[in-house]
Design an enzyme around this catalytic site. Structure first.
Site, PDB file in Angstrom:
ATOM      1  N   GLU A  55       0.842  -1.188   0.000  1.00  0.00           N
ATOM      2  CA  GLU A  55       0.000   0.000   0.000  1.00  0.00           C
ATOM      3  C   GLU A  55       0.883   1.246   0.000  1.00  0.00           C
ATOM      4  OE1 GLU A  55      -2.120  -0.845   3.585  1.00  0.00           O
ATOM      5  OE2 GLU A  55      -3.156  -2.542   2.696  1.00  0.00           O
ATOM      6  N   LEU A  86      -6.211  -1.800  -1.217  1.00  0.00           N
ATOM      7  CA  LEU A  86      -5.980  -1.776   0.230  1.00  0.00           C
ATOM      8  C   LEU A  86      -6.540  -3.045   0.881  1.00  0.00           C
ATOM      9  CD1 LEU A  86      -6.652   1.507   2.167  1.00  0.00           C
ATOM     10  CD2 LEU A  86      -6.080  -0.679   3.190  1.00  0.00           C
ATOM     11  N   ALA A  87      -5.764  -4.105   0.891  1.00  0.00           N
ATOM     12  CA  ALA A  87      -6.271  -5.392   1.380  1.00  0.00           C
ATOM     13  C   ALA A  87      -5.072  -6.292   1.620  1.00  0.00           C
ATOM     14  CB  ALA A  87      -7.202  -6.017   0.344  1.00  0.00           C
ATOM     15  N   GLU A  88      -4.714  -6.432   2.879  1.00  0.00           N
ATOM     16  CA  GLU A  88      -3.457  -7.101   3.201  1.00  0.00           C
ATOM     17  C   GLU A  88      -3.480  -8.590   2.877  1.00  0.00           C
ATOM     18  OE1 GLU A  88      -5.112  -5.014   5.126  1.00  0.00           O
ATOM     19  OE2 GLU A  88      -3.799  -3.266   5.211  1.00  0.00           O
ATOM     20  N   ASP A 138       2.718  -2.874  11.678  1.00  0.00           N
ATOM     21  CA  ASP A 138       2.649  -4.232  12.228  1.00  0.00           C
ATOM     22  C   ASP A 138       1.209  -4.742  12.374  1.00  0.00           C
ATOM     23  OD1 ASP A 138       2.341  -6.046  14.608  1.00  0.00           O
ATOM     24  OD2 ASP A 138       4.512  -6.101  14.446  1.00  0.00           O
ATOM     25  N   PHE A 181      -1.356  -3.949  10.916  1.00  0.00           N
ATOM     26  CA  PHE A 181      -2.093  -4.070   9.662  1.00  0.00           C
ATOM     27  C   PHE A 181      -1.605  -5.256   8.839  1.00  0.00           C
ATOM     28  CE2 PHE A 181      -2.236   0.735  10.378  1.00  0.00           C
ATOM     29  CZ  PHE A 181      -3.228   0.579  11.317  1.00  0.00           C
ATOM     30  N   HIS A 241      -0.515   1.362  15.868  1.00  0.00           N
ATOM     31  CA  HIS A 241       0.639   1.778  15.071  1.00  0.00           C
ATOM     32  C   HIS A 241       1.972   1.445  15.737  1.00  0.00           C
ATOM     33  CE1 HIS A 241      -2.418   4.055  12.879  1.00  0.00           C
ATOM     34  NE2 HIS A 241      -1.561   4.169  11.905  1.00  0.00           N
TER      35      HIS A 241
HETATM   36  C1  LIG Z   1      -6.096  -2.682   7.966  1.00  0.00           C
HETATM   37  C2  LIG Z   1      -5.377  -1.411   7.724  1.00  0.00           C
HETATM   38  N1  LIG Z   1      -4.449  -1.348   6.750  1.00  0.00           N
HETATM   39  C3  LIG Z   1      -3.742  -0.218   6.538  1.00  0.00           C
HETATM   40  C4  LIG Z   1      -3.969   0.902   7.290  1.00  0.00           C
HETATM   41  C5  LIG Z   1      -3.109   2.169   7.076  1.00  0.00           C
HETATM   42  N2  LIG Z   1      -3.930   3.238   6.525  1.00  0.00           N
HETATM   43  C6  LIG Z   1      -4.482   4.182   7.299  1.00  0.00           C
HETATM   44  S1  LIG Z   1      -5.491   5.200   6.435  1.00  0.00           S
HETATM   45  C7  LIG Z   1      -5.168   4.408   4.987  1.00  0.00           C
HETATM   46  C8  LIG Z   1      -5.874   4.849   3.737  1.00  0.00           C
HETATM   47  C9  LIG Z   1      -7.368   4.755   3.900  1.00  0.00           C
HETATM   48  O1  LIG Z   1      -8.019   5.197   2.751  1.00  0.00           O
HETATM   49  P1  LIG Z   1      -9.609   5.334   2.713  1.00  0.00           P
HETATM   50  O2  LIG Z   1     -10.229   4.072   3.198  1.00  0.00           O
HETATM   51  O3  LIG Z   1      -9.989   5.786   1.386  1.00  0.00           O
HETATM   52  O4  LIG Z   1      -9.952   6.422   3.815  1.00  0.00           O
HETATM   53  P2  LIG Z   1      -9.501   7.950   3.831  1.00  0.00           P
HETATM   54  O5  LIG Z   1      -8.183   8.006   4.521  1.00  0.00           O
HETATM   55  O6  LIG Z   1      -9.438   8.432   2.435  1.00  0.00           O
HETATM   56  O7  LIG Z   1     -10.550   8.623   4.634  1.00  0.00           O
HETATM   57  C10 LIG Z   1      -4.269   3.372   5.186  1.00  0.00           C
HETATM   58  C11 LIG Z   1      -3.754   2.495   4.135  1.00  0.00           C
HETATM   59  C12 LIG Z   1      -4.955   0.812   8.285  1.00  0.00           C
HETATM   60  N3  LIG Z   1      -5.254   1.852   9.083  1.00  0.00           N
HETATM   61  N4  LIG Z   1      -5.633  -0.340   8.473  1.00  0.00           N
END
Ligand SMILES: Cc1ncc(C[n+]2csc(CCOP(=O)(O)OP(=O)(O)O)c2C)c(N)n1
Ligand SMILES: Cc1ncc(C[n+]2csc(CCOP(=O)(O)OP(=O)(O)O)c2C)c(N)n1
Ligand SMILES: [Mg+2]
Ligand SMILES: [Mg+2]
Lengths: 390, 358, 390, 358
Positions: B45, B74-76, B100, B102, B145
Site C-alpha cells: 500500500e 488496500l487489502a493485506e 505491524d 495491519f 501503530h
Molecule cells: C487494515 C489497515 N491497513 C492499513 C492501514 C493504514 N492506513 C491508514 S489510512 C489508509 C488509507 C485509507 O483510505 P480510505 O479508506 O480511502 O480512507 P480515507 O483516509 O481516504 O478517509 C491506510 C492504508 C490501516 N489503518 N488499516
C-alpha cells in the site's frame, strides 16, 4: 470573503470523477442461467447455442462425466474401506468438474478446492496422486508446477488470491495463459474472495473464477449465505463481467468457461462465473445430510442430472449408440478397478519427511529434532520390528 | 527512567564512512535486489508513487516501473495472497505491510499458506517471499501503530523471522531475506528508521547471514540479549553500567538478528562465559520470544547459570497511547534493574521490590 | 440402466433455485450521483428534489459545515503546535461528516473511522474528548455507549462488522434504532467490508454503510483501488440497494442517509451509500500530497465546494443574510478558540491506567507488573520530582 | 512409542455417576448458559440445524430458536466482528470456529478489537465474548484440521485462554468463560470430545475457576505440566513410570486449565516440592507456551531446581498428514524420555541421544 465569493462567477460543476467509471450493463449476468444442452436456438442464453462442431466435445464431456461419476462412487467406497481419511464427493457437480478439467489448455493453471479432485483428474492427473491429501499420506500428491494444478485447497477461498497472483505474474512475464480457480457458494462469503476478485479486476489478470453453487456450505443453504440476486451479480461490484450458467449442463459450462478463458488470454481481464448446480451427496462421507435437507429436495434435482442432460442431447443428435455407451461404462469400471487396486496398496510415508521440506535447509533446531525422532524410531524398531508398516 | 527514542549507532565503528540511515540502507537493498534479479517484485500500500509511508521504497516505482513496485488495492490478505501466487509462478515478491497491526488481516495467508506451501508440496512450490513489517513503538503512534507481533511469527514453523538493529544489517539482512528461497518475515524497527551509521552504499560491508547472532559488545559480568529496537537499549544499558560505576558490571550484548532460525551456539556460548543473562524485548513478556530464549538457554546452560535468566519486556497489556508509552517500553533503567536482580549476592530480589518471587 | 433411462419420461427441468433470488434492478444505483442543492426539479436524482420544508435543515447544515471547516483548520493547527499527535482532516468532506452527525436520532449509533471526528462532533460530542485518541492521551476519550458513538476505528473496515453486529443485536431485542457506519473508498477493498455487508444483507440488519469516496487512500487513487462502475454497485452483490450521492451536497447526503436509515428502522434492511467527494488536504498533517497529485486536480474540486454549494442555495432561496452568515462565522471562531484553549491545557494520564482496564480484574501477572511500575515511578519521583507533568 | 488417541478419564474418580462425554458436557454448558441468560447468543458455521460438525451445539437451535443459535454466512472475521458489535450492545456472544486453523481469518478482529476493546474504552465497552475453538490433532484430519494455535492467543494481552482436559472442566470452564466479562478463547481438545467420565448433568460438580491450575495426580519425583489434550498423556506417563517400575518415578501431574491467567502459585509450589519439571504440549515447541512456562518456573524456583525444566512438544513443523501424525504428537514414551533426562545423576543427556546439549 466566503467560499462562494471566492468562486465568483464559477458555477459549481460536477467534477469528472462523477461519471460511472465503467458501464455496468455488460457486466450484469443474464436473468437465468445460460444453457446449451436440449435447448432450441431461440431459448439459448447470450452465448448462443452450441454449433454442430461440438460433436466431439459432447462425446468427450459425456465420457468424462460417466467416468467421473464412477470415480466419485469409488472414492466414497474407499472411505468405507479405510483407504481414504475423508472424501467430499462431487456427484451431481460432474458437469462443472469435467468442463473445468477439459476446457483448459496445457499452459493454463487450475486452482481447485478440496472438492475438486475430479476436475484435476479430468485434466489428466493421476487419481491416486490427486487423492493423496484425502488418503492422508501427504499434503499434496502431485507435482503442482509440472501439472499446472495448484494443491487442493482446504481453507476456503484462500486459493483465489493465489490464482490471481499467478495469473498476474504470467501476464507480467508476457506468457500466454489463463487461470481457472474453483470455489464454492459458501466460499464467496469469505473476505479472500472479495480481495482476490478486486485485485483481479484492477490488474486485469487473466483469471476466471468459477463458483460452483451447489446449494450448500455443509449444512447451510444458499439463502442463509447470501441475499444477492445471484452470486454472479457480485461481479459488477468488481467491474468484471458476471456470467450465470446451468452448472449441470456440461456443454454450457464448457462454453462459458472457454469464452471467459479466451477473453482472459487475450487481455480482456477476469470473469466471475456462477454455475448453479447441486451437491447430491452429503458434504463428505462423515456428514449426515438428512439433518438439514429433505429427500424431496434432492429428488427435484434428479430430473436435471448432468449425465441425463448429456445423454439426452447425444441420443437426440444420434451421437450415442449402445456400443459407445457400453464402452464408456466399461472404461469407467476399468479406471475404478485400477483406482481401487492401487489405493489398496499400503503406503508408508517416511517419518523423516516431516523435517525435509519445512525449509530449503533444515534449521539447527530441526536437525536436532530429526535426530531425536531417528533415535526414537531406532529404539522402537528394536522393540517392535516391522510394526512400522501399518 | 529514560526510554526516549534512541537513534544511536548500534554497531559502533565505521566512523570514516558517510552516515546513512537505516531507511536509506533498506531502500538501497531493495533497489540492488531489483536491479540484480528481475524476478523481484514489490507489492504494498502506497509503496509506488508515494514511496511508502516511511519512504523505504522511495524512487523505486520511478526507476523500475509500476509493475515492479506496485501500489495495490488496500487489502493485506489480498496482497500476501496474490504474492503467494506470484511466488508459485517463480517470482520473488517482497511485500510491505504498512504497520505491524495491519499485517494481521493477512495472518491466515501467512500461517496457512506462506509458511506451509513448500512443506505441502515437498519442495515443489517454494515461497521465496519476503514480508517487510515496520514494528515496535517509541514513535508516538496512535493505537495499532506500535505493535510488536514477533511472538506470532516466531511460533509459526516454516517462516524465518529476522530483524536488523544496525544500518549495515538492514541492508545485509534484507538482501539475504530476498535471496532466501524460504519465506522471511522481515521486521523493521520503526524507531530505528532514522538511526544513522557510517555506511557506504557503494560497498556495503558484508554481514553474517540469516540465523547468526552477533556479539555487539563483549563483556564478562552478564549477557544482555536483544534484537531490533532493543539492541540500542541494551548497548546503552551496558555503557551506563560501566559508567555509573558503582556496580561495575561489564555487560555483554548479543544482537539476535534472527529469531528463526535461532542461533543457540552464539547465545549459549556467551551465557556460559558470563553465567548470567537478561533477555530484552518490547513485545509483551507473557508468551513473548523472551520465554523461548530463556527456556532454551536454561536447557543448554543450566549448570553455568548463577541466576535464572531474567526478562525485561513490554508489559502484558495492549500497546499504550503515546503519552504513556515511555512507561511501557523497556528502557535502560529497567534493564539495569533486572541486571541488579541477577543474584549477585545469591538472594532472590523481586522485580519492583515486591509482588514477585513468591 | 442409464441415468436418462431412470428418469424415464421426465423432461429435465430447471430446478426452482435457478430463478434470480432477488430482483436486481431496484438495487442498482443511479448512473450519476443524487444531488439536491442547486438542482431544478427536473434534474434531480431518484430521491427527488428537497421540499421547501427543508429550510431549517439547510441552515443547520450550513452552520455545521462552517463550524466543521473551522474545526478542521484548528485541529490541523494543533498538530503544528504539538498538541495533537496526528490529524486526518476532513476538509472537503464536511458535507458527509455533518450530514452523518445530524441525520441520526438519539437512539441511533454511529461507527466512525479515524477521519470522522467531525461527524462525531456534529453529533454533539465534546471535541476534546473526540480528539483524545489523536492527542495521544488515551485510545478513546468519550463514553461510547452513552454517546452511541463507537470508538474512532483505525484498522480499516474492521468497524463495519461491529456496526452490523450491533444493529443485528438491537433488532433482535426489538429496539427501534438504526446504525450508520462510515468507511473510506480504500476501506472497501478489505475483506471485512465484504463480510460485514454480506452479514448485514442476510440478517436484514438495520445498518447503513456510507462510503466516503474521497478519491484517495493515502496516495492511491480510486482507479488503482477498484475497476467497478461505482462503489455503490457493490451493493447488488450483497442483495441490498446501492445509492450514489454527491458527497459535497450536504442536503443530498442528508436525504439519502435519512431515507436509508428510516428504511432500516422500519425493517427494510441495510443500504450501501457511496458519497463522491474529495479529500482537499493531505492524508494527514504528516503526509505530503504533492508527491502523488497535482494542484490542478485539487483545483477542479474547488468549484464544487460543499460550503459553496450550501451557501449558494441559501442565498438563492433568500435564507442567508449577512447577519446570519456573520453570526455563524463567529460561533465557529468561538468554538475554535475554546478548542484551542482546552487543547493547550496539559494532560497527564495516570501510568497506572496501563493496567486498569486490560481485564475486568487484574491478573496476578498484571498486579506484579503494576507494582513494578509503581516502584519505578516512586524511585523516579525521588530523582526527578515534578518531571512527570510533561 | 504409542501416541494413539487416548480417551481415558483424566480426573479419575466419580465412577458412581453415569458416564458422559466431553462433547455432551459442553453441549449442556451451552444449554444451561442460554437458559439462564437470554443475552447468551451462539454464532457459527453449521451450529444451527446441523448442531455443529462435532455436534457440540446439537439441539440448541431447536430449543432456543435460530436467533439464539445462528448459522452464519461462511466468514470467520465476519462472525467474530459481528459478535464484537453484539457484545457492544450488551449481548454475550459465544462464537464457534469450526477448526483451529479456520479461526485465523478472524485473527485481526481478535487481536485488534476483541482483546483491546475494554482497554480502549477504559471499561466502557467490555467484551463478554467466548470464542470456542476445537484444537489439536490425533483425529486423522487432513491439513489445516489439526492445528494448535494457543501460542498466538496466549501472547495476546486482553484475552483469557482456557482449555479443559476433563468432562467436569469442560462444563465448568465453559460456564465460567461465558459468565466472564472478559473475552475468553476456549480451546476444545478435539480428540477428547468423545472422552468419557462419570458426570451428572443435573448436578455438575463445581470446579475451580478460570486462572486456577489443578494437581491431577500428586507425586514426589518430578512435575509434569500439561493442558488440554496433553493431560491424559501426562497421566498415562505417570502411571507408566510407576508401573514400569525400574526407574520408580512418582510423577506429579499439573493440569494448567488456563494459560491466561497463568496460575504461577500452583505450578511453582509443585515444582518447589519436586525439584524437577517437564512441560508437555502438542503445538510446536519453538515459541510455544512451554517456553513461557519453563522460563517463568525457572525465574520463580531457580534454587529449587535440580535440573533445567524440559519441554516435550510438537516438532517445529507444520502439522503432518494423518499417516505421520503419531510421530509428531508428544506421547508417553517421549514424555518419559524427557523425565529420564532430568539429570537424575546430574549429568546432561541430549534429547534423542545426540545433536543437543552443545
Ligand atoms: C487494515 C489497515 N491497513 C492499513 C492501514 C493504514 N492506513 C491508514 S489510512 C489508509 C488509507 C485509507 O483510505 P480510505 O479508506 O480511502 O480512507 P480515507 O483516509 O481516504 O478517509 C491506510 C492504508 C490501516 N489503518 N488499516
Ligand atoms: C476458512 C475456512 N472456514 C471453514 C472451513 C470448514 N469448511 C470446510 S468445507 C465448508 C463448507 C464449504 O461450502 P462451499 O464453499 O459451498 O463448498 P462446497 O463444500 O459446497 O463445495 C466449511 C465450512 C474451511 N475449510 N475453511
Ligand atoms: Mg457449496
Ligand atoms: Mg479515501
Amino acid at each position: 470573503m466566503t467560499v462562494l465569493e471566492q468562486l465568483g462567477a464559477h458555477v459549481p460543476v460536477p467534477p469528472p470523477s462523477w461519471r460511472p467509471r465503467t458501464d455496468p450493463a455488460p457486466l450484469l449476468p443474464d436473468a437465468t442461467p445460460h444453457r446449451a444442452l436440449g435447448v432450441r436456438d431461440a431459448e439459448a442464453g447470450s452465448a448462443g447455442r452450441a454449433g454442430s462442431g461440438d460433436e466431439e466435445l459432447l462425446l468427450r464431456l459425456y465420457a468424462a462425466v460417466v467416468h467421473g461419476r464412477r470415480y466419485n462412487e469409488q472414492a466414497t467406497a474407499l472411505t468405507k474401506q479405510g483407504r481414504l481419511a475423508v472424501y467430499p464427493s462431487s456427484t451431481g457437480q460432474e458437469a462443472c468438474q469435467v468442463a473445468s478439467g477439459l476446457v483448459l489448455r496445457e499452459r493454463d493453471w487450475l486452482f481447485p478446492s478440496y472438492r475438486d479432485t475430479l476436475a484435476a483428474v479430468a485434466r489428466g492427473l493421476d487419481p491416486v496422486e490427486v487423492l493423496s491429501l484425502l488418503r492422508g499420506d501427504s499434503h499434496n500428491g502431485y507435482d503442482a508446477r509440472e501439472q499446472r494444478v495448484a494443491p487442493l485447497c482446504t481453507p476456503l477461498a484462500t486459493q483465489l488470491p493465489h490464482a490471481v497472483g499467478l495469473a498476474h505474474a504470467a501476464r507480467l512475464k508476457g506468457d500466454d495463459l489463463a487461470v481457472l480457480a474453483l470455489v464454492g457458494d459458501g466460499g464467496t462469503s469469505e473476505g479472500d474472495f472479495h480481495e482476490a476478485l478486486n485485485f483481479a479486476a484492477v490488474w486485469q489478470a487473466p483469471v476466471v473464477v468459477l463458483v460452483q453453487n451447489n446449494g450448500f456450505a455443509i449444512s447451510v443453504p444458499l439463502s442463509k449465505q447470501t441475499a444477492a440476486p445471484s452470486l454472479a451479480h457480485k461481479a459488477v461490484g468488481y467491474g468484471m463481467p458476471g456470467r450465470l450458467v446451468d452448472g449441470n449442463d456440461a456443454l454450457a459450462v464448457h462454453e462459458v468457461l472457454d469464452e471467459a478463458l479466451e477473453r482472459a488470454r487475450s487481455g480482456g481481464g477476469p470473469t466471475l462465473v456462477e454455475a448453479v448446480t447441486y451437491r447430491v451427496e452429503a458434504h463428505t462421507n462423515a456428514d449426515d445430510a438428512t439433518r438439514y435437507r429433505t429427500a424431496d429436495e434432492v429428488e427435484t434435482w434428479r430430473a436435471h442430472d448432468p449425465l441425463a442432460l448429456l445423454e439426452r442431447e447425444l441420443r437426440e443428435r444420434g451421437l450415442l449408440d449402445e456400443e459407445t455407451a457400453r464402452r464408456v461404462r466399461e472404461e469407467a469400471e476399468q479406471k475404478a478397478a485400477q483406482l481401487r487396486e492401487r489405493m489398496h496398496q499400503d503406503v508408508a510415508p517416511d517419518p523423516q519427511e516431516l523435517f525435509a521440506h519445512v525449509y530449503s535447509e533444515r534449521t539447527p533446531q530441526l536437525r536436532e529434532q530429526e535426530a531425536q525422532l531417528r533415535a526414537e524410531l531406532a529404539a522402537e524398531g528394536h522393540r517392535t520390528a516391522g510394526e512400522e508398516q501399518r | 527512567m529514560s526510554t526516549a527514542v534512541r537513534q544511536q549507532s548500534a554497531s559502533g565503528g565505521a566512523a570514516e564512512r558517510k552516515p546513512a540511515t537505516m531507511g536509506q540502507a533498506l531502500n538501497r537493498a531493495l533497489a540492488d535486489a531489483m536491479a540484480e534479479d528481475p524476478a523481484v517484485h514489490l507489492l504494498g500500500e502506497d509503496i509506488g508513487t508515494l514511496g511508502g509511508v516511511f519512504r523505504v521504497t522511495d524512487g523505486l516505482a520511478e526507476r523500475f516501473g509500476p509493475d515492479r513496485c506496485a501500489d495495490t488495492p488496500l487489502a493485506e490478505a489480498g496482497i500476501l495472497g496474490t504474492a503467494v501466487g506470484m511466488a508459485m509462478y517463480g517470482l520473488r515478491p517482497v511485500v510491505e505491510m504498512q504497520f505491524d497491526a495491519f499485517a494481521l488481516p493477512a495472518f491466515e495467508q501467512l500461517v496457512s499458506h506462506v509458511s506451509r506451501m513448500r512443506n505441502r508440496t515437498r519442495g515443489g512450490l517454494p515461497m521465496p517471499l519476503t514480508v517487510r513489517i515496520p514494528y515496535g513503538g517509541g514513535i508516538g503512534g496512535v493505537e495499532h501503530h506500535s505493535d510488536s507481533s514477533e511472538a506470532y511469527y516466531a511460533a509459526t514453523p516454516g517462516l524465518h523471522v529476522v530483524t536488523p538493529a544496525t544500518v549495515a544489517d538492514a541492508y545485509g539482512l534484507l538482501r539475504a531475506a530476498i535471496a532466501s528461497d524460504d519465506p522471511v518475515v522481515f521486521l523493521e524497527p520503526k524507531r530505528l528508521y532514522w538511526s544513522k551509521d557510517g555506511w557506504d552504499p557503494e560497498a556495503p560491508e558484508p554481514v553474517p547471514g540469516i540465523g547468526a547472532a552477533v556479539v555487539r559488545r563483549p563483556g564478562r559480568s552478564a549477557t544482555l540479549i536483544g534484537y531490533g529496537p532493543s539492541v540500542p537499549v541494551c548497548l546503552e544499558a551496558a555503557e551506563a553500567a560501566r559508567e555509573d560505576g558503582a556496580e561495575g558490571w561489564d555487560l555483554e550484548v548479543v544482537d539476535l538478528r534472527s529469531l528463526v532460525p535461532f542461533d543457540e551456539e552464539t547465545v549459549a556460548a556467551s551465557v556460559r562465559r558470563t553465567g548470567r543473562a537478561v533477555v530484552v524485548h518490547e513485545s509483551p513478556g507473557f508468551g513473548g520470544p523472551g520465554g523461548e530464549i530463556a527456556a532454551r538457554i536454561t536447557e543448554r546452560c543450566f549448570h553455568h547459570l548463577e541466576a535464572p535468566v531474567l526478562r525485561v519486556a513490554g508489559f502484558d497489556i495492549p500497546y499504550p497511547p503515546p503519552m504513556l508509552e515511555r512507561h511501557h517500553l523497556p528502557g535502560v533503567d529497567r534493564v539495569l534493574d533486572a541486571v541488579a536482580r541477577l543474584q549477585w549476592e545469591s538472594t532472590w530480589v523481586a522485580p519492583g521490590g515486591d509482588g514477585g518471587g513468591r
